[in-house]
Design a protein around this motif. Structure first.
Motif, PDB file in Angstrom:
ATOM      1  N   GLU A 225       0.853  -1.183   0.000  1.00  0.00           N
ATOM      2  CA  GLU A 225       0.000   0.000   0.000  1.00  0.00           C
ATOM      3  C   GLU A 225       0.888   1.231   0.000  1.00  0.00           C
ATOM      4  O   GLU A 225       1.834   1.326   0.792  1.00  0.00           O
ATOM      5  CB  GLU A 225      -0.907   0.009   1.233  1.00  0.00           C
ATOM      6  CG  GLU A 225      -1.943   1.121   1.227  1.00  0.00           C
ATOM      7  CD  GLU A 225      -1.617   2.257   2.194  1.00  0.00           C
ATOM      8  OE1 GLU A 225      -2.345   3.258   2.195  1.00  0.00           O
ATOM      9  OE2 GLU A 225      -0.616   2.157   2.935  1.00  0.00           O
ATOM     10  N   THR A 226       0.616   2.162  -0.907  1.00  0.00           N
ATOM     11  CA  THR A 226       1.457   3.347  -1.056  1.00  0.00           C
ATOM     12  C   THR A 226       0.684   4.595  -0.629  1.00  0.00           C
ATOM     13  O   THR A 226      -0.544   4.573  -0.521  1.00  0.00           O
ATOM     14  CB  THR A 226       1.918   3.520  -2.509  1.00  0.00           C
ATOM     15  OG1 THR A 226       0.781   3.855  -3.335  1.00  0.00           O
ATOM     16  CG2 THR A 226       2.564   2.244  -3.037  1.00  0.00           C
TER      17      THR A 226
ATOM     18  N   VAL B 165      -0.945  -3.408  -5.767  1.00  0.00           N
ATOM     19  CA  VAL B 165      -0.407  -2.123  -5.337  1.00  0.00           C
ATOM     20  C   VAL B 165      -1.600  -1.207  -5.102  1.00  0.00           C
ATOM     21  O   VAL B 165      -2.233  -0.746  -6.048  1.00  0.00           O
ATOM     22  CB  VAL B 165       0.549  -1.525  -6.389  1.00  0.00           C
ATOM     23  CG1 VAL B 165       1.090  -0.183  -5.896  1.00  0.00           C
ATOM     24  CG2 VAL B 165       1.686  -2.483  -6.714  1.00  0.00           C
ATOM     25  N   VAL B 166      -1.914  -0.986  -3.841  1.00  0.00           N
ATOM     26  CA  VAL B 166      -3.059  -0.157  -3.463  1.00  0.00           C
ATOM     27  C   VAL B 166      -2.537   1.256  -3.197  1.00  0.00           C
ATOM     28  O   VAL B 166      -1.735   1.473  -2.294  1.00  0.00           O
ATOM     29  CB  VAL B 166      -3.759  -0.724  -2.215  1.00  0.00           C
ATOM     30  CG1 VAL B 166      -4.947   0.161  -1.825  1.00  0.00           C
ATOM     31  CG2 VAL B 166      -4.226  -2.158  -2.471  1.00  0.00           C
ATOM     32  N   CYS B 167      -2.989   2.218  -3.996  1.00  0.00           N
ATOM     33  CA  CYS B 167      -2.436   3.575  -3.945  1.00  0.00           C
ATOM     34  C   CYS B 167      -3.378   4.497  -3.182  1.00  0.00           C
ATOM     35  O   CYS B 167      -4.394   4.964  -3.712  1.00  0.00           O
ATOM     36  CB  CYS B 167      -2.218   4.114  -5.356  1.00  0.00           C
ATOM     37  SG  CYS B 167      -1.168   3.061  -6.373  1.00  0.00           S
ATOM     38  N   ASN B 168      -3.028   4.752  -1.937  1.00  0.00           N
ATOM     39  CA  ASN B 168      -3.814   5.638  -1.086  1.00  0.00           C
ATOM     40  C   ASN B 168      -3.238   7.039  -1.081  1.00  0.00           C
ATOM     41  O   ASN B 168      -2.245   7.325  -1.750  1.00  0.00           O
ATOM     42  CB  ASN B 168      -3.859   5.068   0.336  1.00  0.00           C
ATOM     43  CG  ASN B 168      -5.216   4.475   0.655  1.00  0.00           C
ATOM     44  OD1 ASN B 168      -6.239   5.103   0.440  1.00  0.00           O
ATOM     45  ND2 ASN B 168      -5.216   3.255   1.163  1.00  0.00           N
ATOM     46  N   GLY B 169      -3.838   7.913  -0.289  1.00  0.00           N
ATOM     47  CA  GLY B 169      -3.305   9.252  -0.125  1.00  0.00           C
ATOM     48  C   GLY B 169      -3.913  10.264  -1.081  1.00  0.00           C
ATOM     49  O   GLY B 169      -4.598   9.930  -2.050  1.00  0.00           O
ATOM     50  N   PHE B 170      -3.644  11.533  -0.801  1.00  0.00           N
ATOM     51  CA  PHE B 170      -4.096  12.657  -1.630  1.00  0.00           C
ATOM     52  C   PHE B 170      -3.190  12.748  -2.847  1.00  0.00           C
ATOM     53  O   PHE B 170      -1.974  12.843  -2.714  1.00  0.00           O
ATOM     54  CB  PHE B 170      -4.032  13.941  -0.792  1.00  0.00           C
ATOM     55  CG  PHE B 170      -4.639  15.125  -1.454  1.00  0.00           C
ATOM     56  CD1 PHE B 170      -6.018  15.275  -1.531  1.00  0.00           C
ATOM     57  CD2 PHE B 170      -3.834  16.114  -1.992  1.00  0.00           C
ATOM     58  CE1 PHE B 170      -6.589  16.388  -2.132  1.00  0.00           C
ATOM     59  CE2 PHE B 170      -4.393  17.236  -2.598  1.00  0.00           C
ATOM     60  CZ  PHE B 170      -5.771  17.373  -2.671  1.00  0.00           C
ATOM     61  N   LYS B 171      -3.744  12.710  -4.035  1.00  0.00           N
ATOM     62  CA  LYS B 171      -2.945  12.557  -5.249  1.00  0.00           C
ATOM     63  C   LYS B 171      -2.916  13.847  -6.067  1.00  0.00           C
ATOM     64  O   LYS B 171      -3.958  14.368  -6.444  1.00  0.00           O
ATOM     65  CB  LYS B 171      -3.495  11.407  -6.087  1.00  0.00           C
ATOM     66  CG  LYS B 171      -3.512  10.084  -5.321  1.00  0.00           C
ATOM     67  CD  LYS B 171      -4.290   9.011  -6.061  1.00  0.00           C
ATOM     68  CE  LYS B 171      -4.573   7.837  -5.160  1.00  0.00           C
ATOM     69  NZ  LYS B 171      -5.535   8.170  -4.078  1.00  0.00           N
ATOM     70  N   ARG B 172      -1.700  14.284  -6.352  1.00  0.00           N
ATOM     71  CA  ARG B 172      -1.504  15.392  -7.273  1.00  0.00           C
ATOM     72  C   ARG B 172      -0.510  14.977  -8.352  1.00  0.00           C
ATOM     73  O   ARG B 172      -0.193  13.810  -8.489  1.00  0.00           O
ATOM     74  CB  ARG B 172      -1.068  16.652  -6.515  1.00  0.00           C
ATOM     75  CG  ARG B 172      -2.284  17.427  -5.944  1.00  0.00           C
ATOM     76  CD  ARG B 172      -3.219  17.841  -7.084  1.00  0.00           C
ATOM     77  NE  ARG B 172      -4.438  18.497  -6.652  1.00  0.00           N
ATOM     78  CZ  ARG B 172      -5.620  17.902  -6.559  1.00  0.00           C
ATOM     79  NH1 ARG B 172      -5.726  16.610  -6.811  1.00  0.00           N
ATOM     80  NH2 ARG B 172      -6.701  18.583  -6.234  1.00  0.00           N
ATOM     81  N   ASP B 173      -0.019  15.926  -9.135  1.00  0.00           N
ATOM     82  CA  ASP B 173       0.611  15.638 -10.414  1.00  0.00           C
ATOM     83  C   ASP B 173       1.614  14.490 -10.392  1.00  0.00           C
ATOM     84  O   ASP B 173       1.493  13.529 -11.162  1.00  0.00           O
ATOM     85  CB  ASP B 173       1.296  16.901 -10.954  1.00  0.00           C
ATOM     86  CG  ASP B 173       0.288  17.990 -11.304  1.00  0.00           C
ATOM     87  OD1 ASP B 173      -0.919  17.678 -11.315  1.00  0.00           O
ATOM     88  OD2 ASP B 173       0.696  19.129 -11.552  1.00  0.00           O
TER      89      ASP B 173
ATOM     90  N   PRO C 220      -5.590   2.494  -7.690  1.00  0.00           N
ATOM     91  CA  PRO C 220      -5.642   3.810  -7.052  1.00  0.00           C
ATOM     92  C   PRO C 220      -6.958   3.968  -6.293  1.00  0.00           C
ATOM     93  O   PRO C 220      -8.035   3.691  -6.835  1.00  0.00           O
ATOM     94  CB  PRO C 220      -5.550   4.788  -8.228  1.00  0.00           C
ATOM     95  CG  PRO C 220      -5.912   4.000  -9.446  1.00  0.00           C
ATOM     96  CD  PRO C 220      -5.627   2.566  -9.166  1.00  0.00           C
ATOM     97  N   VAL C 221      -6.854   4.383  -5.046  1.00  0.00           N
ATOM     98  CA  VAL C 221      -8.034   4.578  -4.211  1.00  0.00           C
ATOM     99  C   VAL C 221      -8.412   6.056  -4.265  1.00  0.00           C
ATOM    100  O   VAL C 221      -7.623   6.919  -3.877  1.00  0.00           O
ATOM    101  CB  VAL C 221      -7.759   4.137  -2.754  1.00  0.00           C
ATOM    102  CG1 VAL C 221      -8.969   4.423  -1.868  1.00  0.00           C
ATOM    103  CG2 VAL C 221      -7.415   2.646  -2.710  1.00  0.00           C
TER     104      VAL C 221
END
Length: 466
Positions: free
Chosen positions: A103-104, A128-136, A155-156
């Motif tokens: 998990e990233t 690969v579970v992509c957490n968090g606030f995502k920007r560029d 991507p979550v």
């Protein structure tokens, strides 16, 4: 009279314990003689006991396997390592010996994932579970990973804009999850997590942006509780609210088949620590199954994201008591040869408790002390043992050096403390060693990083530009 330090520990706690035993009057950690480490490497010293990582992973897998077998739970279980707890390669190499997933939480995490793929530590079957606030940068890296063929990247979605950002850069169809913005514990400073989408907004969001979108497949609902998995009315209430959302979404979205239970298991922070892991796993699975059976929907596959539980109990730190300052009639300050702010920042920032024990002199009489660090900051101290405000240690004697150990410190301390960088009052970063065992159980140690030098610090500060 029972006046020895051993007597204090023995009459206060159940001792010895699984990882803590004695050799005469010195402490053993997983049967490792800590005084021998001190003699070989000196102090201050940080260490990582790598086998504990695999041990905890396999314990959790066993609890979920038993829990699923007990109630006939038909979904699968996926153990994810939450990288933000510790990003070091030696941690990843040990963790991914155990057929787990990842998990990233940020852009550079994806660069680490690519290195792990390149080195064969994970493969195309690793989620690969992509957490968090995502920007560029994070969006670009996730897109690159998916476009390069890693189809098990999920991507979550954390906010309404992220789906559009991802679609702009990902070629072809891809899987997503949605994070629930859980309500925080009543005593928290705010009502709702800043992360995720509100309970009432998830189904409308699905209908508006995902249901007719042929490029996106909704696979996962992500449920995260900041306080971790604990047997409280608050936790069970939030889990049931989550299940209502999952069921409502599942009835409209047949591709939804996974529930990600974020927020990890607690780890031992005192010799008095008690937690029934198997009971908690059994009850979580049971509550999910009951809710799904009542609604006549299939139970979800279960993902967990264990970070601190994976690595926390592998770490430790050893310090020497350099001097005792008697500040008044009641307060004796034992000054350590490092800084809590520098090396154990959680003790200072969030009053985190760790297991703290004397490493030697267990047969000596004890006294009540406070522990102080070397910086000039009045907050650089430790007195937060769970069972008492003060700390009790063998009596200070300048002729008999005293060493103390903090244990289960393996999560977050290096990254919060700024590994390899500047520290408060320029206190140097301690030496860090790795401890492993070969196939015959023989202990092997190696230096991961030496103690920071004045040259290292001056170079960072710009005084040495060579």
């Amino acid at each position: 009279m029972n006046t020895k330090y051993f007597d204090l520990i023995n009459q206060t706690f159940y001792f010895p314990q699984e990882e803590f035993t004695l050799n005469k009057d010195t402490l053993l950690f997983h049967n490792i003689d800590l005084m021998k480490l001190v003699e070989e490497y000196g102090t201050p010293l940080k260490f990582t006991y790598l086998p504990q990582i695999s041990s905890n992973i396999n314990k959790a897998k066993g609890w979920f396997r038993k829990g699923m077998e007990k109630i006939g739970y038909e979904g699968k279980y996926y153990y994810c390592y939450c990288t933000k707890s510790s990003h070091f390669e030696f941690i990843m190499n040990e963790a991914f010996k155990n057929n787990i997933h990842i998990e990233t939480s940020s852009a550079i995490d994806i660069n680490i994932v690519e290195k792990l793929l390149e080195n064969g530590k994970i493969n195309k079957n690793t989620y690969v579970v992509c957490n968090g606030f995502k920007r560029d940068a994070y969006v670009e890296n996730i897109a690159r990973l998916i476009n390069n063929g890693h189809n098990k990247t999920i991507p979550v979605i954390d906010n309404y804009e992220e789906l559009d950002l991802l679609q702009e850069q990902i070629k072809g169809k891809f899987k997503i999850g949605i994070r629930i913005a859980a309500e925080e514990e009543p005593k928290f400073e705010f009502y709702t997590s800043r992360l995720g989408i509100g309970y009432k907004d998830i189904v409308p969001f699905y209908r508006k942006q995902i249901q007719e979108n042929k490029k996106v497949e909704l696979k996962m609902l992500h449920f995260f509780i900041n306080t971790g998995i604990r047997d409280t009315a608050y936790y069970w209430n939030e889990l049931l609210k989550c299940m209502k959302v999952y069921i409502a979404l599942k009835k409209e979205c047949p591709t939804l088949d996974s529930l990600n239970i974020g927020g990890g298991f607690p780890i031992k922070n005192s010799l008095a620590f008690e937690y029934d892991y198997q009971y908690m796993v059994d009850e979580i699975l049971n509550q999910i199954k009951i809710a799904c059976d009542d609604a006549e929907v299939e139970v979800p596959h279960i993902f967990t994201e264990f970070g601190s539980f994976t690595v926390g109990e592998s770490g430790g730190a050893i310090y020497q008591v350099l001097y005792q300052k008697k500040q008044n009639d009641r307060e004796n300050w034992n000054m350590i040869d490092s800084s809590f702010i520098t090396t154990l920042p959680d003790t200072w920032a969030i009053n985190k408790r760790f297991v703290m024990l004397a490493v030697n002199r267990w047969n000596d009489t004890y006294e009540r002390v406070l522990l102080g660090g070397m910086t000039c900051d009045s907050d650089d101290y430790y007195n937060s043992e769970q069972h008492m405000n003060a700390v009790y240690l063998p009596k200070y004697n300048k002729e008999k050096p005293l060493y103390i150990g903090f244990f289960n410190t393996g999560a977050y301390q290096e990254t919060i403390g700024g590994f390899g960088g500047l520290h408060h009052c320029l206190i140097p970063q301690p030496k860090h060693i790795l401890i492993d065992r070969d196939e015959n159980g023989i202990i092997a140690t190696e230096v991961f990083s030496p103690q920071q030098t004045s040259d290292d610090v001056l170079k960072i500060l710009g005084y040495d530009k060579k």
